[in-house]
Design an enzyme around this catalytic site. Structure first.
Site, PDB file in Angstrom:
ATOM      1  N   GLN B 129       0.845  -1.197   0.000  1.00  0.00           N
ATOM      2  CA  GLN B 129       0.000   0.000   0.000  1.00  0.00           C
ATOM      3  C   GLN B 129       0.882   1.249   0.000  1.00  0.00           C
ATOM      4  OE1 GLN B 129      -1.735   0.935   3.808  1.00  0.00           O
ATOM      5  NE2 GLN B 129      -3.638   1.663   2.911  1.00  0.00           N
ATOM      6  N   SER B 132       1.252   6.555   2.436  1.00  0.00           N
ATOM      7  CA  SER B 132       1.959   7.525   3.276  1.00  0.00           C
ATOM      8  C   SER B 132       3.215   8.054   2.599  1.00  0.00           C
ATOM      9  CB  SER B 132       2.363   6.885   4.598  1.00  0.00           C
ATOM     10  OG  SER B 132       1.238   6.334   5.233  1.00  0.00           O
ATOM     11  N   SER B 164       4.688  -1.117   4.057  1.00  0.00           N
ATOM     12  CA  SER B 164       4.841  -2.474   4.600  1.00  0.00           C
ATOM     13  C   SER B 164       4.989  -3.468   3.461  1.00  0.00           C
ATOM     14  CB  SER B 164       3.612  -2.877   5.424  1.00  0.00           C
ATOM     15  OG  SER B 164       3.475  -2.060   6.546  1.00  0.00           O
ATOM     16  N   GLU B 248     -10.454  -1.259   6.002  1.00  0.00           N
ATOM     17  CA  GLU B 248      -9.226  -1.518   6.737  1.00  0.00           C
ATOM     18  C   GLU B 248      -9.523  -1.522   8.240  1.00  0.00           C
ATOM     19  OE1 GLU B 248      -4.732   0.424   7.007  1.00  0.00           O
ATOM     20  OE2 GLU B 248      -6.180   1.235   5.627  1.00  0.00           O
TER      21      GLU B 248
END
Ligand SMILES: Cc1cc2nc3c(=O)[nH]c(=O)nc-3n(C[C@H](O)[C@H](O)[C@H](O)COP(=O)(O)OP(=O)(O)OC[C@H]3O[C@@H](n4cnc5c(N)ncnc54)[C@H](O)[C@@H]3O)c2cc1C
Lengths: 376, 395
Positions: B129, B132, B164, B248
């Site tokens: 993902q 950020s 991650s 999420e």
């Protein structure tokens, strides 16, 4: 009542503070903890030259003649730098046991070498089944003619990997948890029958699991009175508890200040995150936890300085309860308020958090000291 | 109101248990526990479990049936989550199956759905993902990674952080700025699917506490992404991503996982001589009550989304309480371990010489450290409270 420090105490505090500030920068510390030894021999020599290794020892033993207040001042500054040199195990644990219980021959043999930095030591007291009960011992020492035979297992011995001298608690008589029948022995770390398994700890110190198999000790290896060592152990552990508590207060000070600074500069939603009131209040809470801990630190140090008895024990336990709770709160929230940055291995914040977490465990956690406080 | 499972649900529960017994034997469990923390890819035993799920049609039960979902009722989902957690079954990586897939089956083109949903369903492709950025964390909409059109491609430049699993991922779903002049910053963002093998992608490991490598910095230098890899319309990516953030959040309550962790903690306390410690027992009971409340809150949330829609803003409760409880359990694990909460040797040392002390506490310590991130990622707990204050309480 007087909360001011003497000129000499201020000088000591300032010299440690200068060292931490000038020679113990975080990046250098991180290199040290990854080295083979895990700390710096050069720093240790510096400690000796500046007289810090002699702080708690009497002048007639070659020491600086300090007491709990001096140790507190020094350790608080060490805490600010996350100093990893084995001051607590060598000077404050093994050193204290020798200071409190040693015969003059024993003191003469070891204290000068602790004070000049040539001897590393460790106190092997904890056992897997014992939790924080200092009397819960399955390690035994049995008489064999004039000698003693030591047999048993000690866990998480701080500074085990470097120690030349091990002070070992063992049961000489009585049931596993009896308060009498506990004795202390001075054991050469390289003696036959001593084997170690060394490892780093989560807060980047070094420790060992140590097995004693039929270790033969002469009668001069006994430290203090046979079967009567528990009060001596308790006093040494209380002194060390005060010391690591002071270290934790130093850690908290760094963390609350670093968090305030970070929140002033980190911008999200077009403003410094320190403008959000919910974070302001959290930082106020961190600050208050630090102040409350510092207050009990002074109380505990002054009580210990007055003399070792129930008042002092109670004050140390009160301090350790406060530090355990506050340390966790401050450590966890410092990470939280730094967001992802707080989670990194690169930033110092997470390392203070880890140290504060292990300080809660060391020498008895919050529950242990709460109970002790209530029972005294 | 009725808390009992009805006959059909009890049958379902029996079916799930039989399935787990058949495909996730004890031997696999033991092996998985030892290896799971070290590998980015499923181990052999995990692979076998995923294959069994795929064959049974249970790998992505929460998806719409048309794409391979199981068409379960909320109660069935609840039973599944509980039974699999209690048996320590491996979970599919949430990035593809829980976060990206809902976006794809809701807004993706038929070609995107055909290309990407099957490999996620079969656990053959891993996603990361890329949201950020160094300057855009809680304030995600201020992201600056730029995508500029060049013929039938976007050229992407910028830096993502805290990504991650980027070092294992085949693909990254990514938010990028396509219109820097939009009236509101949320309006100039697009949602791209980026092949991690594309030239110009650099991955830098970021170690987190306890020297764990889970997250990365990802820089994108003139990375060419086909226009066909944009999901939905240009400049509408924020809307899609927001829909996905509530998904999420639901997974994040982790009730079943915390139940298992609490049960383990009770064993650990026993093994560490805390069985007659009233103070510790009280703490465990308090935690258990909080967890019961959270379980009921989750069930109530599930009941209101019967039919599979996304939950409302009150689902933030699940994230806040879920992470608080999980972190509290971790703290008590550390307490229960006593001095064995200190040793932290490298994994190789334990492989070669066996665990330190009576049990191997290292994974628990590592878990406690990583667990601090749970109140930071997925929308920090402070941000979740802001959401409740605004969207639920109208403040
Ligand atoms: C282990 C880990 C894994 C991650 N994995 C991924 C990933 O795979 N992909 C990805 O895109 N991101 C990932 N993230 C990033 C994560 O989503 C961000 O860390 C998170 O959004 C917070 O952003 P930040 O770190 O910039 O903190 P900041 O936003 O700077 O926040 C710092 C502090 O300020 C508080 N704060 C901020 N705004 C407000 C406000 N308005 N009111 C009150 N408090 C506020 C926060 O709650 C926090 O405590 C991961 C993070 C971690 C730690």
């Amino acid at each position: 009542m007087d909360f001011s420090f003497s000129e000499e105490q201020t000088l000591l505090k300032d010299s440690v503070s200068r060292f931490v500030h000038n020679d113990y920068e975080f990046a250098a510390r991180q290199k040290l903890v990854k080295s083979e030894l895990g700390y710096s021999r050069d720093h240790w020599r510096t400690f000796a030259e500046l007289g810090w290794l002699g702080v708690p020892f009497a002048e007639k033993d070659g020491g600086y003649g300090g007491g709990p207040l001096e140790t507190m001042l020094l350790m608080e500054e060490f805490g600010k730098g996350l100093v990893v040199e084995p001051y607590v195990p060598t000077v404050l644990l093994a050193g204290a046991l020798l200071r409190i219980a040693g015969k003059s021959a024993q003191k003469e043999r070891y204290l000068p070498r602790i004070i000049d930095g040539s001897l590393q030591a460790a106190f092997a007291f904890a056992e897997p089944q014992g939790r924080f009960n200092l009397a819960d011992l399955t390690t035994t020492a049995k008489k064999d003619g004039e000698d003693w035979l030591l047999e048993g297992y000690k866990c998480v011995v701080l500074n085990g990997p470097s120690a030349d001298l091990l002070v070992v608690s063992a049961r000489t008589t009585g049931a596993q948890r009896a308060r009498t029948g506990v004795s202390l022995f001075l054991v050469d770390a390289s003696a036959a029958g001593v084997s170690r398994r060394d490892y780093p700890t989560v807060d980047a110190l070094r420790a060992s699991e140590i097995t004693f198999e039929n270790v033969r000790l002469g009668k001069d290896a006994v430290l203090g009175r046979v079967g009567r060592a528990l009060p001596v152990i308790e006093q040494a552990i209380d002194e060390a508890t005060l010391a690591i508590g002071a270290e934790a207060v130093g850690c908290m000070e760094v963390l609350y200040k670093a968090t305030v600074e970070y929140c002033k500069t980190r911008e999200q939603f077009g403003q410094p995150i320190g403008k959000f009131q919910v974070l302001q209040h959290r930082m106020v809470d961190m600050f208050m936890e630090y102040e409350q801990s510092k207050s009990l630190m002074y109380m505990a140090a002054m009580r210990m300085a007055e003399g070792y008895g129930d008042e002092a024990k109670k004050a140390v336990s009160a301090f350790k309860v406060q530090v355990g709770k506050s340390g966790r709160f401050v450590g966890q929230n410092a990470v939280q308020l730094h967001g992802g940055m707080g989670m990194t291995d690169e930033l110092n914040v997470g390392h203070y958090f880890k140290r504060l977490t292990t300080v809660d465990t060391l020498f008895g956690n919050v529950d242990h000291h709460l109970r002790r406080f209530g029972s005294l | 109101m009725n808390l009992e499972l009805d006959a059909a649900d009890r049958d379902f529960q029996a079916e799930v248990r039989a399935f787990i017994d058949a495909h996730w034997p004890d031997a696999a469990r033991a092996q998985a526990r030892d290896t799971v923390a070290r590998e980015g890819r499923p181990s052999v035993v995990e692979r076998a479990w995923f294959d069994a799920l795929v064959a049974r049609g249970w790998s992505v039960p929460h998806w719409p049936a048309a794409h391979g979902g199981a068409n379960w009722s909320p109660t069935q989902h609840y039973i599944w989550a509980r039974e699999t957690a209690h048996a320590d079954c491996p979970e599919m990586s949430p990035f593809g199956s829980r976060m990206l897939a809902p976006v794809l089956y809701t807004w993706g083109s038929p070609a995107q759905q055909a290309a990407h949903l099957p490999p996620i369903r079969e656990a053959r492709i891993t996603w990361c993902q890329g949201y950020s950025e160094p300057g855009a964390g809680s304030d995600l909409a201020s992201l600056t990674t730029r995508a500029v059109r060049d013929g039938d491609h976007y050229v992407v430049n910028g830096a993502k952080t805290w990504t991650s699993g980027a070092h294992h991922a085949d693909w990254m779903f990514c938010l990028v700025r396509t219109d820097p002049h939009a009236r509101k910053k949320q309006e100039g963002i697009s949602f791209l699917l980026i092949d991690m093998r594309s030239p110009g992608i650099e991955i830098r490991p970021i170690l987190i506490l306890g020297e764990q490598h889970t997250v990365n910095g990802v820089t994108l230098n003139d990375v060419r992404v086909p226009l066909a890899n944009r999901v939905g319309e240009e400049n509408r990516g924020w809307t899609y991503a927001k829909g996905l953030l509530t998904h999420e959040r639901t997974g994040i309550a982790g009730v079943a996982r915390s139940q298992v962790a609490l049960r383990r903690l009770r064993y650990l306390a026993l093994a560490n001589g805390l069985d007659d410690d009233d103070v510790f027992a009280t703490k465990l009971d308090e935690l258990e009550i909080e967890l019961l409340a959270l379980e009921m809150t989750e069930l109530r949330t599930l009941a209101t989304v019967e039919g599979g829609g996304a939950p409302g803003p009150e689902s933030s409760i699940l994230k806040i309480k879920g992470t608080e409880i999980a972190q509290r359990i971790d703290d008590l694990v550390i307490e229960a371990l006593g001095y064995y909460a200190l040793p932290y040797p490298a994994p190789q040392l334990i492989d070669n010489e066996g665990p330190i002390g009576p049990m191997n506490a290292v994974p628990a310590i590592r878990g406690m450290l990583y667990g601090r991130a749970a109140s930071i990622f997925g929308g920090s707990n402070e941000i979740q409270k802001n959401i409740i204050a605004k969207a639920v309480l109208g403040l």
